[in-house]
Enzyme design. Structure first.
Site, PDB file in Angstrom:
ATOM      1  N   GLU A 180       0.639  -1.403   0.420  1.00 15.00           N
ATOM      2  CA  GLU A 180      -0.016   0.358   0.224  1.00 15.00           C
ATOM      3  C   GLU A 180       1.018   1.028   0.153  1.00 15.00           C
ATOM      4  O   GLU A 180       0.698   2.231   0.989  1.00 15.00           O
ATOM      5  CB  GLU A 180      -1.013   0.071   1.687  1.00 15.00           C
ATOM      6  N   GLU A 203      -6.656  -7.190  -0.620  1.00 15.05           N
ATOM      7  CA  GLU A 203      -6.475  -7.520   0.392  1.00 15.05           C
ATOM      8  C   GLU A 203      -7.752  -6.938   1.070  1.00 15.05           C
ATOM      9  O   GLU A 203      -8.807  -6.086   0.249  1.00 15.05           O
ATOM     10  CB  GLU A 203      -5.686  -6.547   1.825  1.00 15.05           C
TER      11      GLU A 203
HETATM   12  C1  GAL Z   1      -3.583  -2.359   5.186  1.00 16.16           C
HETATM   13  C2  GAL Z   1      -2.820  -3.085   5.357  1.00 16.16           C
HETATM   14  C3  GAL Z   1      -2.863  -4.025   5.835  1.00 16.16           C
HETATM   15  C4  GAL Z   1      -3.855  -3.620   7.045  1.00 16.16           C
HETATM   16  C5  GAL Z   1      -4.735  -3.281   6.845  1.00 16.16           C
HETATM   17  C6  GAL Z   1      -6.581  -3.638   8.415  1.00 16.16           C
HETATM   18  O1  GAL Z   1      -4.053  -0.865   4.899  1.00 16.16           O
HETATM   19  O2  GAL Z   1      -2.119  -3.103   3.703  1.00 16.16           O
HETATM   20  O3  GAL Z   1      -1.215  -4.343   6.466  1.00 16.16           O
HETATM   21  O4  GAL Z   1      -3.137  -3.119   8.339  1.00 16.16           O
HETATM   22  O5  GAL Z   1      -4.869  -2.316   6.068  1.00 16.16           O
HETATM   23  O6  GAL Z   1      -7.218  -3.032   7.042  1.00 16.16           O
END
Ligand code: GAL
Length: 676
Positions: free
Chosen positions: A162, A319
């Site tokens: 990210e 994610e």
């Molecule tokens: C994203 C990140 C992850 C985790 C996740 C939590 O921003 O890439 O590592 O922190 O959010 O929602």
């Protein structure tokens, strides 16, 4: 640069090309004792997991001191995963520098607009333009690539994590130096910069490059073009980091595709992903739902836009969450069905990988209350059962993998530059929200049951019968021409308030608004008339405008007034107009109508463009339709937008998702996939 990225998808072990969805999560085994790893792999297999993203935050573990490397643990887990049939999307591990590095080199730490240092203790505390950070990061990337180049589990590289989540805007001296280099490349001379930045204003004229700074905390409104250029530069600086890691990887492992996870979601706006998308072999995205009335629409909007960034090709959902997150004001758990529905809605818009943050819920650290595939409760839990059920379902849907999105007839044009520029300070209103306006139009499409692609500025328009370009604020001459050609040749263009107002330097087009689009729209506005917070104005079509109004003069006979203001000092003045242009048209909506108010207007505009819903009447608004296709087969994804059971009478085809005997029925929040 070694070579440009080419469209490539995951390289599965043994170069196996059997169509399949990738399914898995971020995996952080370093947070767990060794004995948990075996259980992890066993449960992954049980859940149908076939890929994990590994080593994202492992820098401190891999390189415990400047000259010390510890790969033994990573070797072991890589082997273990491979033996378990699980592929690895291996991170370059550069996302968060270890304490020894920031102690040795505090000059890598980012600096805020007001000059405060962002200290270590959380993550991503590095300056995108720090040469020192870059050197350490690339050394780590090189080590990783050399170590795992031939590992059979390695299926893709995951650059950093990210990029820009916390460090997009850095105002340090490194940033100042790099900003000047960037400006020199853009403008060539200080004189050209003075012109672009309009420095005749407020005695801002520069005589040397060294005088130029990032827009640090100032006594009043910083120069708007300086702000806009700093946004462009900051996005480019991180893109440059991405390219530096990628090129190093290409040099060592030319056959392994490289990606990085974008954040096309909500108000995350610093990274110009339409520009970044060309830099990766395949697009990856992270998405988290913001609970609320438009939460699901926002998910669909983001997935749809990600699909456009991917050029219609499959993309990777890197994610999302199985249930609650940890970073909202109140972190709501997902209801029954939402885990699968949210995942499949991404798939509907072209995702060929469904991954979560994270595999096993952390027992310690800031994210210990963030959901995961294996929650604190363990595998004997509703979440894990839902996870395993989804793994099975994705297996059943394997034939859909690799199919492309079937373009819609309508599109919403999304423009990062207009997003950035329209929300800057010292404007007619500070209440304007670019993405919200675009999302409201999208919700109106969903409510009418009409598919619309969310496309980025620069994507071809000619395949679309109707294009809505909300708040298209920045319109350089070439774009004005493109839009005029689009309408002349039969396209139906719709735009809104505060569009066409400035050029690429954020200079107002003169002679009346909407500036560059004035002639195309056949209207002229002498003065904006924004509304106070809470103020509203009725329109004669029964809708209500907020935020903004314009005092419009119609300047062309081919303009039809679709709705007029019906109150206040604007009563009787046009509020919504449409001009016939060639075989197409150009319409203008001068106020904010909100998702509901836009429905009626959009229905009329769609009718004018000859676009109708593909869904049977009773399903419109209650079910979202997204279509993927390859070869002869077309796959309809039907997503229940309601909390009630919806019958799918009138939908034909072979269901690929489990269906009871008789006509197809969607349970609350249910999804059906039908082959046609
Ligand atoms: C994203 C990140 C992850 C985790 C996740 C939590 O921003 O890439 O590592 O922190 O959010 O929602």
């Amino acid at each position: 640069m070694t070579r440009a990225p080419s469209p490539r998808w995951l390289r599965w072990p043994d170069d196996d090309t059997t169509p399949r969805f990738a399914y898995g999560a971020d995996y952080n085994p370093e947070q767990w004792p060794r004995e948990v790893w075996d259980e992890d792999v066993r449960l992954m297999r049980e859940a149908g997991v076939n890929i994990v993203s590994l080593a994202i935050f492992s820098w401190a573990r891999i390189q415990p001191a400047p000259g010390t490397w510890d790969f033994d643990w990573l070797d072991e887990i890589m082997d273990l995963l491979h033996q378990g049939g699980i592929a690895v999307d291996l991170a370059t591990a550069t996302a968060s520098p270890p304490p020894w590095l920031t102690t040795l080199h505090p000059e890598v730490l980012p600096v805020t607009q007001s000059g405060e240092t962002l200290w270590p203790g959380a993550r991503q505390h590095w300056r995108p333009t720090s040469p020192v950070f870059r050197e350490y990061a690339l050394r780590l990337v090189e080590k990783m690539a050399e170590r795992y180049a031939d590992h059979p589990a390695l299926t893709a590289w995951h650059v950093s994590n990210e990029l820009g989540c916390h460090n997009i805007y850095d105002y340090s001296d490194d940033a100042a130096r790099a900003f000047r280099v960037w400006l020199t490349e853009r403008y060539g001379t200080v004189e050209a910069l003075n012109h672009a930045w309009g420095t005749a204003f407020w005695s801002q004229r520069y005589t040397e490059w060294e005088q130029i700074l990032p827009p640090r905390l100032a006594a009043s409104h910083p120069n708007p073009t300086q702000q806009l250029d700093f946004k462009r530069f900051s996005s480019d600086a991180l893109k440059d980091h991405l390219r530096a890691e990628r090129d190093l990887l290409y040099g060592i492992t030319p056959d392994v595709p490289v990606t990085t996870n974008f954040m096309v979601m909500g108000e995350t706006k610093g990274m110009h992903y339409a520009d970044w998308a060309q830099e990766v072999d395949f697009v990856s995205n992270d998405h988290y739902v913001h609970p609320g009335p438009q939460g699901l629409d926002e998910l669909s909007f983001s997935a749809n836009l990600t699909g456009s960034l991917a050029g219609g090709r499959p993309w990777f959902l890197m994610e999302h969450s199985t249930s609650a997150v940890n970073w909202q004001a109140v972190n709501v758990a997902k209801r029954a069905g939402e885990l699968a529905r949210d995942s499949l809605l991404h798939v509907a818009h072209g995702a060929d990988a469904v991954c979560f943050f994270q595999w096993r819920q952390s027992a310690a650290g800031a994210e210990k209350y963030h959901s995961a595939m294996v929650p604190h409760a363990g595998a004997d839990s509703e979440v894990f059962r839902s996870v395993a059920a989804l793994g099975g379902l994705l297996g059943d849907l394997a034939e859909v993998a690799g199919s492309a999105r079937r373009p819609a007839r309508a599109a919403i044009l999304f423009d990062w530059e207009s997003w950035w520029a329209s929300e800057q300070d010292s404007h007619p209103t500070s209440l304007l929200r670019y993405r919200q306006e675009a999302l409201d139009w999208y919700s109106a499409f969903l409510a009418l049951g009409v598919r619309a692609d969310v496309i980025h500025q620069g994507a071809p328009l000619d395949g679309y019968d109707l294009v809505v370009a909300p708040v298209l604020h920045v319109v350089p001459r070439a774009l004005a021409k493109e839009l005029a050609n689009y309408a002349e040749s039969g396209g139906h263009l719709v735009t809104t308030y505060f569009s066409g107002v400035v050029d690429e330097n954020d200079h107002a087009w003169l002679g009346g608004y909407p500036g560059a689009l004035r002639e195309l729209l056949g209207i002229r506005i002498e003065e904006f008339a924004p509304l106070l917070d809470g103020e509203s104005v009725p329109l004669d079509d029964g809708t209500t405008g907020t935020l903004w109004t314009d005092r419009i003069t119609v300047t062309d006979d081919a303009v039809e007034v679709l709705a007029a203001y019906n109150g206040g000092d604007r009563a009787g003045l046009p509020a919504i107009t449409r001009r016939t242009v060639g075989t197409g048209s150009a319409a203008y909506v001068s106020t904010r109508l909100g998702a509901e108010g836009l429905r009626g207007v959009l229905a009329r505009l769609l009718a004018g463009a000859g676009i109708t819903s593909e869904l049977p009447e009773p399903l419109r608004g209650r079910v979202e339709l997204a279509v993927r296709a390859h070869g002869e087969a077309e796959y309809w994804f039907l997503v229940n937008r309601t909390d009630e059971t919806v019958g799918l009478a009138g939908v034909t085809g072979t269901p690929l998702t489990p269906a009871a005997e008789g006509p197809l029925v969607l349970g609350p929040r249910g999804v059906a996939v039908v082959r046609r």
